[in-house]
Design a protein around this motif. Structure first.
Motif, mmCIF file in Angstrom:
data_model
loop_
_atom_site.group_PDB
_atom_site.id
_atom_site.type_symbol
_atom_site.label_atom_id
_atom_site.label_comp_id
_atom_site.label_asym_id
_atom_site.label_seq_id
_atom_site.Cartn_x
_atom_site.Cartn_y
_atom_site.Cartn_z
ATOM 1 N N PRO A 96 0.795 -1.234 0.000
ATOM 2 C CA PRO A 96 0.000 0.000 0.000
ATOM 3 C C PRO A 96 0.823 1.277 0.000
ATOM 4 C CG PRO A 96 0.039 -0.952 2.184
ATOM 5 C CD PRO A 96 0.735 -1.934 1.283
ATOM 6 N N GLY A 97 2.137 1.185 0.151
ATOM 7 C CA GLY A 97 2.971 2.385 0.173
ATOM 8 C C GLY A 97 3.377 2.756 1.578
ATOM 9 N N ALA A 98 4.217 3.786 1.680
ATOM 10 C CA ALA A 98 4.766 4.180 2.975
ATOM 11 C C ALA A 98 3.678 4.532 3.972
ATOM 12 C CB ALA A 98 5.707 5.372 2.797
ATOM 13 N N ALA A 99 2.579 5.129 3.512
ATOM 14 C CA ALA A 99 1.503 5.551 4.415
ATOM 15 C C ALA A 99 0.603 4.404 4.830
ATOM 16 C CB ALA A 99 0.671 6.648 3.752
ATOM 17 N N GLY A 100 0.789 3.228 4.214
ATOM 18 C CA GLY A 100 -0.088 2.107 4.529
ATOM 19 C C GLY A 100 -1.535 2.457 4.224
ATOM 20 N N THR A 101 -2.405 2.162 5.175
ATOM 21 C CA THR A 101 -3.820 2.544 5.042
ATOM 22 C C THR A 101 -4.178 3.624 6.050
ATOM 23 O OG1 THR A 101 -4.426 0.723 6.523
ATOM 24 C CG2 THR A 101 -4.473 0.275 4.161
ATOM 25 N N LYS A 111 -3.393 9.465 8.667
ATOM 26 C CA LYS A 111 -2.353 10.329 9.231
ATOM 27 C C LYS A 111 -1.033 10.103 8.504
ATOM 28 C CE LYS A 111 -2.302 11.310 13.580
ATOM 29 N NZ LYS A 111 -2.161 11.259 15.070
ATOM 30 N N GLY A 112 -0.730 8.843 8.207
ATOM 31 C CA GLY A 112 0.484 8.559 7.460
ATOM 32 C C GLY A 112 0.459 9.206 6.090
ATOM 33 N N ASP A 113 -0.684 9.160 5.415
ATOM 34 C CA ASP A 113 -0.811 9.788 4.098
ATOM 35 C C ASP A 113 -0.657 11.305 4.199
ATOM 36 O OD1 ASP A 113 -1.592 9.567 1.188
ATOM 37 O OD2 ASP A 113 -3.190 10.883 1.902
ATOM 38 N N LEU A 114 -1.178 11.893 5.271
ATOM 39 C CA LEU A 114 -1.047 13.330 5.473
ATOM 40 C C LEU A 114 0.413 13.723 5.603
ATOM 41 C CD1 LEU A 114 -2.161 16.168 6.050
ATOM 42 C CD2 LEU A 114 -2.369 15.493 8.464
ATOM 43 N N TYR A 115 1.154 12.973 6.420
ATOM 44 C CA TYR A 115 2.578 13.276 6.577
ATOM 45 C C TYR A 115 3.330 13.053 5.268
ATOM 46 C CZ TYR A 115 2.453 14.022 11.614
ATOM 47 O OH TYR A 115 2.211 14.541 12.867
ATOM 48 N N GLY A 116 2.903 12.073 4.486
ATOM 49 C CA GLY A 116 3.541 11.841 3.201
ATOM 50 C C GLY A 116 3.348 13.013 2.250
#
Length: 361
Positions: A97-102, A105-110
């Protein structure tokens, strides 16, 4: 002091300020990339719960149309999550799924990390440009200028691939880490004050030959990082296919990377695309050498290691076309070839002497 000299000195100072500013923003991007990986990671409790859920899930049958049946009802299957091998030498493995996973918050930081990387790139470009204006020539006449330009182009290649919708956001953390190390070495060890070049370098071939070398190296770096992670992801998939446990923090990181096949294909396409440009770089260097020194080839250490690098990448591309050398063996060749490129720059310039040493560091 003449006005022109004072203006050039001011531009050189502005260049240094912009480079240090870019390093500061790259550092913030580095922290944001780390946060993306951290907040995109499932906790040990979540991984255990998922494993228990998988064991407790009732048996299902898969229809020819890709639907699962439970009793009398049907539902469309989600993307398969079980890593398996279809046949020896080939796999049917979905990308992670990528560095942010699912994690939102991880996607926001990415996204914050990418925005900071873009800002740092703009500052970095400004630093390289003002350096060029301060010396009134191409900004790669010594190791300091080459290093700063090389790092800028590497980031530019990464952002260009992102703009082309390539799934390479996972590359952000190793890239920014490498850029910070490269710039740190440039400003602390390799720094050289703005100055003019020796007469032999006053040629339009400086723009052609060195710019091709920088672009080739930046793209080859991206391919090398992809190859490096391919080796780890390949081992991870092999352990899962053998039924061995691959949990823990490192296993969680590997599970979010693209599949080994995707990484391998991406690295191959990068290296195969850049190889003709590296070939042209060597040819352009030979033409420039004839104009500057009266001979096309003189077995100068830089020329020798440029040729060794070319041979190493030619062997890699040939290995990819040979059945017995695909996969990990070819990947080792690719990393060896990039190591030759790095030695051609740092090792030859620092450890060996030759006609290419006129600019010092």
């Amino acid at each position: 002091m003449p006005l022109a000299a004072a203006a050039n000195e001011n531009l050189a100072h502005i260049s240094n300020v912009l480079i240090y500013s870019a390093m500061a923003v790259y550092t913030l991007a580095f922290l944001a990339h780390i946060a993306e990986w951290v907040f995109g990671s499932r906790s040990a409790v979540a991984r255990t719960a998922a494993a228990i859920g998988a064991e407790a899930r009732p048996a299902v049958t898969v229809t020819a149309r890709g639907a699962e049946q439970r009793g009398g009802g049907t539902a469309v299957l989600e993307r398969p999550k079980v890593v398996t091998r279809r046949a020896p030498g080939s796999r049917d493995v979905p990308d992670g799924p990528g560095a942010a996973g699912t994690s939102e918050k991880g996607d926001l930081y990415g996204r914050i990390a990418i925005s900071l990387t873009v800002l740092a790139f703009v500052l970095h470009f400004g630093g390289v440009l003002t350096r060029a204006l301060s010396v009134e020539r191409a900004p790669w006449g010594n190791m300091y200028e080459f290093s700063t330009t090389f790092a800028m182009v590497a980031v530019g290649v990464y952002l260009g691939l992102l703009a082309a919708k390539k799934n390479i956001r996972w590359l952000g953390l190793p890239l920014v880490t490498s850029v910070l190390l490269d710039l740190g070495l440039a400003v602390s060890v390799l720094y050289t004050a703005s100055d003019q070049l020796v007469p032999a370098l006053h040629s339009y071939w400086l723009w052609i030959h060195v710019s091709c070398a920088i672009l080739s190296g930046a793209a080859l770096y991206v391919g090398a990082v992809s190859t490096f992670f391919y080796l780890f992801r390949d081992s991870y998939e092999a352990r899962l296919a053998a039924g061995r446990e691959s949990g823990g923090a490192w296993g969680n990181v590997l599970s979010r990377l693209p599949s080994a096949a995707t990484l391998d294909k991406f690295a191959y396409r990068i290296n195969a695309t850049v190889f003709p440009l590296w070939t042209f770089t060597i040819i352009a260097g030979a033409i420039w050498a004839e104009a500057a020194w009266g001979r096309y080839w003189g077995w100068d250490p830089k020329e020798v290691w440029s040729f060794i690098t070319w041979v190493a990448y030619a062997c890699y591309l040939h290995a990819r076309a040979t059945a017995g050398w695909k996969g990990r063996k070819a990947a080792y060749l690719a990393l060896l070839a990039f190591a030759c490129y790095l030695f051609n720059y740092y090792g030859v310039n620092i450890l060996l002497s030759g006609k290419h040493s006129y600019a010092g560091v």
